[in-house]
Motif scaffolding. Sequence first.
Motif, PDB file in Angstrom:
ATOM      1  N   ASP A   1       0.740  -1.097  -0.099  1.00 47.80           N
ATOM      2  CA  ASP A   1       0.151   0.034   0.272  1.00 47.80           C
ATOM      3  C   ASP A   1       0.788   1.218  -0.065  1.00 47.80           C
ATOM      4  O   ASP A   1       1.951   1.197   0.312  1.00 47.80           O
ATOM      5  CB  ASP A   1      -0.792  -0.201   1.147  1.00 47.80           C
ATOM      6  N   PHE A   2       0.270   2.223  -0.528  1.00 47.08           N
ATOM      7  CA  PHE A   2       0.982   3.650  -0.517  1.00 47.08           C
ATOM      8  C   PHE A   2      -0.248   4.780  -0.183  1.00 47.08           C
ATOM      9  O   PHE A   2      -1.291   4.686  -0.663  1.00 47.08           O
ATOM     10  CB  PHE A   2       1.428   3.920  -1.952  1.00 47.08           C
ATOM     11  N   ALA A   3       0.002   5.318   1.034  1.00 50.02           N
ATOM     12  CA  ALA A   3      -1.150   6.068   1.636  1.00 50.02           C
ATOM     13  C   ALA A   3      -0.325   7.451   2.276  1.00 50.02           C
ATOM     14  O   ALA A   3       0.700   7.467   2.558  1.00 50.02           O
ATOM     15  CB  ALA A   3      -1.544   5.398   2.978  1.00 50.02           C
ATOM     16  N   LEU A   4      -1.420   8.475   2.164  1.00 49.48           N
ATOM     17  CA  LEU A   4      -1.114   9.919   2.473  1.00 49.48           C
ATOM     18  C   LEU A   4      -2.121  10.359   3.323  1.00 49.48           C
ATOM     19  O   LEU A   4      -3.312  10.052   3.161  1.00 49.48           O
ATOM     20  CB  LEU A   4      -1.069  10.690   1.096  1.00 49.48           C
ATOM     21  N   GLN A   5      -1.837  10.998   4.373  1.00 52.37           N
ATOM     22  CA  GLN A   5      -2.736  11.794   5.096  1.00 52.37           C
ATOM     23  C   GLN A   5      -2.498  13.126   5.522  1.00 52.37           C
ATOM     24  O   GLN A   5      -1.285  13.390   5.693  1.00 52.37           O
ATOM     25  CB  GLN A   5      -3.013  10.980   6.472  1.00 52.37           C
ATOM     26  N   GLY A   6      -3.326  14.126   5.379  1.00 55.77           N
ATOM     27  CA  GLY A   6      -2.918  15.522   5.581  1.00 55.77           C
ATOM     28  C   GLY A   6      -2.806  15.804   7.179  1.00 55.77           C
ATOM     29  O   GLY A   6      -3.282  15.135   7.861  1.00 55.77           O
ATOM     30  N   LYS A   7      -2.447  16.998   7.476  1.00 54.68           N
ATOM     31  CA  LYS A   7      -2.672  17.371   9.129  1.00 54.68           C
ATOM     32  C   LYS A   7      -3.902  17.851   9.294  1.00 54.68           C
ATOM     33  O   LYS A   7      -4.591  18.076   8.623  1.00 54.68           O
ATOM     34  CB  LYS A   7      -1.319  18.774   9.043  1.00 54.68           C
ATOM     35  N   GLY A   8      -3.883  17.254  10.687  1.00 52.39           N
ATOM     36  CA  GLY A   8      -5.035  17.343  11.277  1.00 52.39           C
ATOM     37  C   GLY A   8      -5.015  18.545  12.164  1.00 52.39           C
ATOM     38  O   GLY A   8      -4.243  19.564  12.081  1.00 52.39           O
ATOM     39  N   SER A   9      -6.123  18.966  13.137  1.00 55.36           N
ATOM     40  CA  SER A   9      -6.267  20.102  13.743  1.00 55.36           C
ATOM     41  C   SER A   9      -6.419  19.540  15.181  1.00 55.36           C
ATOM     42  O   SER A   9      -6.877  18.606  15.663  1.00 55.36           O
ATOM     43  CB  SER A   9      -7.630  20.811  13.430  1.00 55.36           C
ATOM     44  N   VAL A  10      -6.073  20.510  16.220  1.00 56.86           N
ATOM     45  CA  VAL A  10      -6.495  20.489  17.697  1.00 56.86           C
ATOM     46  C   VAL A  10      -6.835  21.818  17.915  1.00 56.86           C
ATOM     47  O   VAL A  10      -6.210  22.662  17.779  1.00 56.86           O
ATOM     48  CB  VAL A  10      -5.117  19.987  18.331  1.00 56.86           C
ATOM     49  N   ASN A  11      -8.086  21.865  18.554  1.00 57.05           N
ATOM     50  CA  ASN A  11      -8.604  22.823  19.170  1.00 57.05           C
ATOM     51  C   ASN A  11      -8.508  23.976  17.973  1.00 57.05           C
ATOM     52  O   ASN A  11      -8.449  25.167  18.575  1.00 57.05           O
ATOM     53  CB  ASN A  11      -7.761  23.408  20.373  1.00 57.05           C
ATOM     54  N   SER A  12      -8.988  23.649  16.929  1.00 52.51           N
ATOM     55  CA  SER A  12      -9.118  24.717  15.548  1.00 52.51           C
ATOM     56  C   SER A  12      -7.725  25.169  15.106  1.00 52.51           C
ATOM     57  O   SER A  12      -7.934  26.269  14.261  1.00 52.51           O
ATOM     58  CB  SER A  12     -10.309  25.646  15.998  1.00 52.51           C
ATOM     59  N   ARG A  13      -6.893  24.444  15.854  1.00 49.10           N
ATOM     60  CA  ARG A  13      -5.356  25.011  14.951  1.00 49.10           C
ATOM     61  C   ARG A  13      -4.795  23.711  14.578  1.00 49.10           C
ATOM     62  O   ARG A  13      -5.120  22.651  14.911  1.00 49.10           O
ATOM     63  CB  ARG A  13      -4.538  25.430  16.173  1.00 49.10           C
ATOM     64  N   GLN A  14      -4.104  23.908  13.459  1.00 50.12           N
ATOM     65  CA  GLN A  14      -3.335  22.767  12.758  1.00 50.12           C
ATOM     66  C   GLN A  14      -2.311  22.317  13.733  1.00 50.12           C
ATOM     67  O   GLN A  14      -1.568  22.941  14.334  1.00 50.12           O
ATOM     68  CB  GLN A  14      -2.762  23.598  11.263  1.00 50.12           C
ATOM     69  N   ASN A  15      -2.513  20.829  13.601  1.00 51.47           N
ATOM     70  CA  ASN A  15      -1.560  20.207  14.345  1.00 51.47           C
ATOM     71  C   ASN A  15      -0.477  19.816  13.695  1.00 51.47           C
ATOM     72  O   ASN A  15      -0.308  18.960  12.652  1.00 51.47           O
ATOM     73  CB  ASN A  15      -2.276  18.873  14.925  1.00 51.47           C
TER      74      ASN A  15
END
Length: 284
Positions: free
Chosen positions: A215-229
Amino acid sequence: MPASLFAHNTLFGHAPRTIWKGGMEIEAEYEWQIFKRFYEEDHPGANPRDDQVTIHGFTAAWTYGLHRDWAVRVSVPVMFATHTSKDDTESRLGLGNIPFSLKWRFYNDPFPGGSVQSGAWIRITVPTADRSEDGKLLGEDIEFGNETWNFQLGWTASYSTRQFYFWFDVAADASTRRSGTGAGPGIAFHPAFAWRVFELTSYKDFDLILLIESDFALQGKGSVNSRQNPNSGWIKTHLEGGIQMNITNRVEIKFGYHLPLYRRFYGRQFVHEGEFKFSFNYLI
């Protein structure tokens, strides 16, 4: 003979299986994972507390054939994790997130001994997992999930003969934001190949199949308390090897290992070193 091929599926892929109208599949699955390193970008980082987490997952699943080309699936996972470090040892038993899947096989061209098939699915994962206040695996309480919903859309295609199988899955997913917190969107590609060891004269014979998946997978950055993690998101590649045994075409046993290859993580993250999976399936 071609109708019997509907049962075969990958071990580590995303796509649920399609079975005959009114058919049911009962599945019991065990997963083992170990986390013992931090990664910063594409190289290991320091682990001053010698943190290590081992997770055992036990899942019961049920699939029902609404129609020969439509199937629904639900699974209930229970997790047991142990966190050890220089300072302490902690264990936790809890429920994981529960996924519901619906698959539509929109193309099916069977021929003697094989078939060409293609389908699409949607999976909704409900936030039922035990959650701690500080979150993740290394908090005061081990966390098996958060309070966000996950939605996955996928496409799958397969080609099979009496001796070989080829699969290719594409899955994209996105999560909701609970109090401004959640994972980033992701996409995964999963090609797989299988080789039947013994030539069969009947699908009721004992069937031994070797599986090679990746497999080859990508995930973008998430958020914590409405700020980018800054410590979230990744690029991952894995290689999986496994063995599948079919008995009378009703009982299916599969097991294999999911091995990380190249990985690049944004920021600093605690990562797994691989996953072992064992699956027992019974088709009614």
